[in-house]
Design a protein around this motif. Structure first.
Motif, PDB file in Angstrom:
ATOM      1  N   SER A 198       0.810  -1.196   0.104  1.00  0.00           N
ATOM      2  CA  SER A 198       0.042   0.024   0.032  1.00  0.00           C
ATOM      3  C   SER A 198       0.907   1.219  -0.010  1.00  0.00           C
ATOM      4  O   SER A 198       2.044   1.067   0.059  1.00  0.00           O
ATOM      5  N   ASN A 199       0.330   2.398  -0.418  1.00  0.00           N
ATOM      6  CA  ASN A 199       1.192   3.569  -0.217  1.00  0.00           C
ATOM      7  C   ASN A 199       1.118   4.121   1.499  1.00  0.00           C
ATOM      8  O   ASN A 199       0.541   3.821   2.316  1.00  0.00           O
ATOM      9  N   VAL A 203       4.356  10.177   1.131  1.00  0.00           N
ATOM     10  CA  VAL A 203       5.244   9.171   0.868  1.00  0.00           C
ATOM     11  C   VAL A 203       6.459  10.119   0.233  1.00  0.00           C
ATOM     12  O   VAL A 203       6.543  10.684  -0.404  1.00  0.00           O
ATOM     13  N   ILE A 208       9.689   4.471  -0.429  1.00  0.00           N
ATOM     14  CA  ILE A 208       9.363   3.593  -1.627  1.00  0.00           C
ATOM     15  C   ILE A 208      10.624   2.501  -1.609  1.00  0.00           C
ATOM     16  O   ILE A 208      10.599   1.303  -1.813  1.00  0.00           O
ATOM     17  N   PHE A 225      -1.195  -3.194  -6.611  1.00  0.00           N
ATOM     18  CA  PHE A 225      -1.083  -2.283  -5.260  1.00  0.00           C
ATOM     19  C   PHE A 225      -2.511  -2.257  -4.463  1.00  0.00           C
ATOM     20  O   PHE A 225      -3.432  -2.488  -5.139  1.00  0.00           O
ATOM     21  N   GLU A 229      -4.617   4.090  -3.618  1.00  0.00           N
ATOM     22  CA  GLU A 229      -3.597   4.683  -4.039  1.00  0.00           C
ATOM     23  C   GLU A 229      -2.329   3.639  -4.413  1.00  0.00           C
ATOM     24  O   GLU A 229      -2.364   2.529  -3.865  1.00  0.00           O
ATOM     25  N   THR A 230      -1.541   3.893  -5.682  1.00  0.00           N
ATOM     26  CA  THR A 230      -0.603   3.126  -5.849  1.00  0.00           C
ATOM     27  C   THR A 230       0.482   3.630  -4.758  1.00  0.00           C
ATOM     28  O   THR A 230       0.575   4.548  -4.148  1.00  0.00           O
ATOM     29  N   LEU A 231       1.622   2.930  -4.714  1.00  0.00           N
ATOM     30  CA  LEU A 231       2.869   3.307  -4.051  1.00  0.00           C
ATOM     31  C   LEU A 231       3.445   4.627  -4.583  1.00  0.00           C
ATOM     32  O   LEU A 231       3.984   4.452  -5.956  1.00  0.00           O
ATOM     33  N   GLY A 232       3.413   5.590  -4.188  1.00  0.00           N
ATOM     34  CA  GLY A 232       3.851   6.827  -4.673  1.00  0.00           C
ATOM     35  C   GLY A 232       2.514   7.765  -4.882  1.00  0.00           C
ATOM     36  O   GLY A 232       2.744   9.171  -5.037  1.00  0.00           O
ATOM     37  N   GLY A 233       1.415   7.219  -4.999  1.00  0.00           N
ATOM     38  CA  GLY A 233       0.046   8.161  -5.125  1.00  0.00           C
ATOM     39  C   GLY A 233       0.114   8.890  -6.466  1.00  0.00           C
ATOM     40  O   GLY A 233       0.742   8.301  -7.376  1.00  0.00           O
ATOM     41  N   THR A 237       5.421   8.956  -8.073  1.00  0.00           N
ATOM     42  CA  THR A 237       5.573   7.771  -8.540  1.00  0.00           C
ATOM     43  C   THR A 237       6.807   7.402  -9.498  1.00  0.00           C
ATOM     44  O   THR A 237       7.119   6.322  -9.860  1.00  0.00           O
ATOM     45  N   THR A 240       8.759   4.634  -7.932  1.00  0.00           N
ATOM     46  CA  THR A 240       8.124   3.423  -8.019  1.00  0.00           C
ATOM     47  C   THR A 240       8.590   2.686  -9.505  1.00  0.00           C
ATOM     48  O   THR A 240       8.956   1.484  -9.580  1.00  0.00           O
TER      49      THR A 240
END
Length: 358
Positions: A198-199, A203, A208, A225, A229-233, A237, A240
């Motif tokens: 998760s994020n 972040v 990361i 993810f 949100e992805t990791l980095g939102g 990103t 990531t």
């Protein structure tokens, strides 16, 4: 009578368009034929639950699931809800410690001393680790998510514990990073890890990096993810993308229930573009729908889904009720093996998800 005459220019345009369409379709067919590997995946937690329901060692259930056709196990971030159950670490409400002290049931002298010193607060949560690696990982992640001002290290006799300024109920559900013990168990059993990180709030690149450091020693099939949100939102990103490219990891994109788009996650399309669309579509039968489906219907759905919509990650769920006179384990092993056989009969290969070449 008017004599009909063909428009030569129009005919030439039609012929050019036809030749172009044939060329595109030949190319598309070639690309799609090269993209025939499907990842049959299931949650690691589901396998543990199945083992518990059947009273069978987890290792035995994993071995049989591997033989039936599962290629990846999805591993999610750990939480105190899980850790309190497996006993590797524990979150204890300060109010519970005080209640036990004043009721006379708190027998541990080290805990009693902390209460007498006024160190224990009713509105804090205390984290105790019973497994060194798990405690180290939880400690690291709590500092990242809450900051040093909300996490303090205390001495409990010969043991270190953490005092956390947080709501107990919410802390139980908080994501605490990818668990290396679960990922090791997955790889040791012969599966790939389908990672579900998760994020972080606000972040950073360092956050990361820490996620990918947890993943670096394991065989990862894809990253899908968790959450919205992805990791980095939306705004971070780049790191990531850089690390996913560096480690040649495929991005899994969850198909929306409408089948017209993907499950909305901030930053998802940025990462997909950054990876030159090294992505695989993921489908899972909705949790409330699967119990209503007969096994043969569910198996047929997987085959149609993979064939018609280019789904390449099949995230399966266990059936929680046995079928006929079979045991619960036998029911699920048949579900997995029948799905694998059906996909192979359609020309699919089971393994880490393939993706379209650029």
């Amino acid at each position: 009578m008017t004599k009909f005459k063909y428009n030569r220019l129009l005919i030439v345009c039609i012929i050019i368009g036809l030749i172009a369409a044939i060329g595109v379709n030949i190319q598309r067919n070639s690309v799609e034929k090269a993209n025939m590997t499907v990842d049959l995946a299931i949650d690691y937690e589901d396998m543990v639950k199945l083992a518990q329901l059947e009273g069978i060692p987890v290792e035995e259930v994993l071995s049989q699931a591997k033989q039936a056709g599962i290629s990846s196990l999805a591993v999610y971030e750990t939480t105190f809800e899980k850790l309190n159950k497996n006993g590797k670490a524990m979150a204890i409400a300060g109010s519970s410690v005080l209640e036990n002290y004043y009721s006379g049931t708190l027998s541990d002298p080290a805990w009693r001393t902390l209460v007498q010193q006024g160190t224990i607060k009713a509105d804090e949560v205390y984290v105790v680790g019973h497994d060194k690696q798990t405690y180290t990982e939880v400690k690291e992640d709590l500092f990242r998510r809450l900051g040093k001002e909300r996490v303090n290290v205390l001495d409990l006799g010969n043991q270190e514990i953490l005092a956390v300024k947080a709501n107990y109920t919410e802390l139980l559900k908080m994501n605490l990073g990818m668990p290396t013990d679960e990922m090791k168990a997955v790889n040791d059993a012969g599966f790939y890890v389908l990672a579900r990180p998760s994020n972080y709030k606000n972040v950073t690149d360092d956050d990361i990096n820490a996620v990918f450091d947890r993943l670096k020693d394991f065989k990862i099939s894809e990253i899908v993810f968790s959450g919205s949100e992805t990791l980095g939102g939306l705004h971070n990103t780049e790191r990531t993308i850089e690390l996913m490219k560096e480690r040649d990891i495929t991005l899994g994109m969850i198909e929306h229930v409408t089948q017209l788009q993907f499950y909305p996650q901030d930053g998802l399309y940025d990462i997909a573009r950054g990876l030159d669309y090294k992505v695989a579509r993921l489908y899972t039968i909705p949790k409330d729908e699967q119990p209503k489906l007969k096994m043969d219907v569910a198996v047929e759905r997987w085959a149609n889904t993979n064939e018609e919509r280019n789904i390449r990650i099949d995230l399966m769920r266990i059936y929680e009720k046995p079928e006929g006179d079979m045991s619960l384990l036998a029911t699920n092993l048949k579900y997995i093996s029948d799905t694998k056989a059906k996909l192979e009969s359609k020309g699919f290969i089971i393994g880490p998800a393939s993706h379209f070449e650029p």
